[in-house]
Design an enzyme around this catalytic site. Sequence first.
Site, PDB file in Angstrom:
ATOM      1  N   ASP A   1       0.788  -1.212  -0.013  1.00  0.00           N
ATOM      2  CA  ASP A   1      -0.143  -0.027   0.213  1.00  0.00           C
ATOM      3  C   ASP A   1       0.599   0.783   0.400  1.00  0.00           C
ATOM      4  OD1 ASP A   1      -1.690   2.202   0.485  1.00  0.00           O
ATOM      5  OD2 ASP A   1      -2.484   1.218   2.429  1.00  0.00           O
TER       6      ASP A   1
ATOM      7  N   ASP B   1      -2.773   2.247  -6.367  1.00  0.00           N
ATOM      8  CA  ASP B   1      -1.338   2.614  -4.855  1.00  0.00           C
ATOM      9  C   ASP B   1      -1.088   1.578  -3.869  1.00  0.00           C
ATOM     10  OD1 ASP B   1      -3.873   4.206  -3.449  1.00  0.00           O
ATOM     11  OD2 ASP B   1      -3.026   4.807  -2.846  1.00  0.00           O
ATOM     12  N   GLU B   2      -2.965   0.493  -4.163  1.00  0.00           N
ATOM     13  CA  GLU B   2      -2.949  -0.912  -3.217  1.00  0.00           C
ATOM     14  C   GLU B   2      -2.495  -1.955  -4.632  1.00  0.00           C
ATOM     15  OE1 GLU B   2      -5.547  -1.057   0.922  1.00  0.00           O
ATOM     16  OE2 GLU B   2      -5.780   0.244  -0.964  1.00  0.00           O
TER      17      GLU B   2
END
Lengths: 378, 372
Positions: free
Chosen positions: A2, A95-96
């Site tokens: 993350d 983003d994860e």
Amino acid sequence: MDCDAFYASVEKRDNPDLRDKPVIIGGGDRGVVSTACYIARIRGVRSAMPAFQARKLCPDGVFLPPRMEAYATVSRQVRTMMDELTPKVEPLSLDEAFMDLAGTERLHGVPPAVMLARLVKRMKDELGITGSIGLSHNKYLAKVASDLDKPRGYSIIGKGETADFLAGKPVRLIWGIGPAGQQSLEKAGVRTFDDLLRWEKEDLVARFGSMGERLYHLARGEDYRRVSANDPVKSISKETTLSKDSSNIDLLDGHLWRLSEQVADRAKAKNYAGRVVTLKLKRANFSALTRRVTLPGATQLSDRIYRTSRALFDQVVDEGPFRLIGVGISDLVSAEGADQFADLLDPDAGQREKVERASDAIRARFGKDAIRKGRSLN
Amino acid sequence: MKLSIERAALLKAVSQAQSVVERRNTIPILANVLIEAEGDIASFRATDLDIEVVDKTVAQVERAGATTVSAVTLHEIVRKLPDGALVTLTEDPAAGRITVEAGRSNFSLATLPREDFPVMATSEYSANFSAKAPDLRRLFDKAKFAISTEETRYYLNGVYMHIADGEEGKVLRCVATDGHRLARIDAEMPADALEMPGVIVPRKTVGELRKLLDDDDMQIAVSVSETKVRFATPDITLTSKVIDGTFPDYTRVIPQGNTRKMEVDASDFAKAVDRVATVSSERSRAVKLALDEDRLVLSVNAPDSGAAEEELAVAYGDERLEIGFNAKYLLEIANQVDRENAVFLFNSAGDPTLMREGNDTSAIYVVMPMRV
């Protein structure tokens, strides 16, 4: 994995002057914060917070509009790095992502813990952004672990430690349990994982339905979902926060049309069609209002999405003024077989479909703004 | 209040009551049936605030009075009692209970005061007439499959009952449509019905009304106003609000110029449609009809699951035609035909198709084709 304050980190990387300033990414006068850097977070700014509130908490904050293309580029670079570790990468957002590293040790010669440490170091060295790692034996615990000591976090929850780790922890740790779910659990006397462990599986199912079985396993640190590289898209939706609360029907109608068109554009680009049309509204006091309807057959036409969402809107028009309006389609199927149904009471629909397909062809050739509906100017 | 009543009569009254009460209501009294005893009559009244049904039946009334009790619970109890039992209902107002006794069974149920029970306001009806039960049965039975469930078009969530110009003068007409198919059913206009305002009878009311219409010899007293409709037999009175909306101009929807005529045995046709549709698991299954001289080929092609084809002998003398329909819609209209052959009138593959029974124009159906 993350990323930490991803959008803000990209901005700081691209403009070193921002490094020591509170940076907040998100919409203009209105709208919500999509990301706040850690300096801004110290002041209490959070993602999804209305922008005016963020301004109050952090008057010296640097407010930037999102540059989605820049973030997508970095996201792709990170993805490439993850792909080098395992073919099983399931992105949750830009983003994860989940990675299934089972069986990769022999290939890389090092255990997953080392691979992940190398991954975040590479991200820092080559891309200039930081990320947090959560390593565990299933998706849900990995997600929990990744949040444990952000930013630049690195947490491992081993199989042997799972029960000890969960003991005494509040159930809101479970990903997907929001305030409403928490409330209904609390009504049943469930606050912590220990409370949950006292329930029989049958009782949980009787009380919470399909979620009950999942709760039973989660309480024991079990989660059997796979990391799937290409999770199918479940819905397509677009929403916009108005620059000023409004109950002006013409204005909202203009938004409805533009949002419907954006949803349809996306559906057409991805070759999807949806059977369910959803209208989402937020009142001035932030309370949400959602209405949905199942169509007799799937559609990807902006005309049909618009007309359906407009009919839904007409049912709740008195509930305004509104601060946010959104349109979406779900229950997606492939576009073959979509829009085959016609309405006896709307004999002009076929003609309008032809017009829409023709303007799509024009827009494909001469650009998005080559031809527009007058309605979109509202 | 104390009364005794034969189990069968009680069961009939409370089963109608329990189907009217709203299952998921938040107002407790609306789950109850109001029982009133007076003279030698017991009446059972239930409402969901939109529909009210009152069933009067003969009973041995020992003590007049009234109270309310859960309709669903009372129905469940009476249903499980042995046939032929005599049931005694005794109210104990002080305890807020009613006892239900039959043979050696004894139940005690909580009551709510009758004063809290909402009684539908009486209203002036602008038309009162009498209709034969079989006529009403046909009008609603043949139309109700086409009622829409779409909430956004609430004015389609019922059957539009009105007086219209038929081919041989005025008729009592019921129309229902969901935008994909339409049913238009006519019956002889009853005397005194001419001034009746057109009303949209809600789906639930249509379902409740059906229970009044089983007896072929029954005359139903019908009363209609702009906002309400009432159907009554000597025992049962069903009053309902009508849908507050404008039914669309359906006359524009009914094709006038369809000339390509196919005649087919409705039952053979329905069975064939049902068979070929089996191979597709999609919710909106498309069946293709390919027509040639006295020959119909039905086919379904579902790329993921399979394909099917069946040939039927039909009477057809026009040009070749290929047209697709939702299998479910075809089945439903074919199932409306009970006496003669089904006659389909087509235009092109994109235009609405008309279906009727033989040459009988008192019941016609329109169905929209699908692209195949």
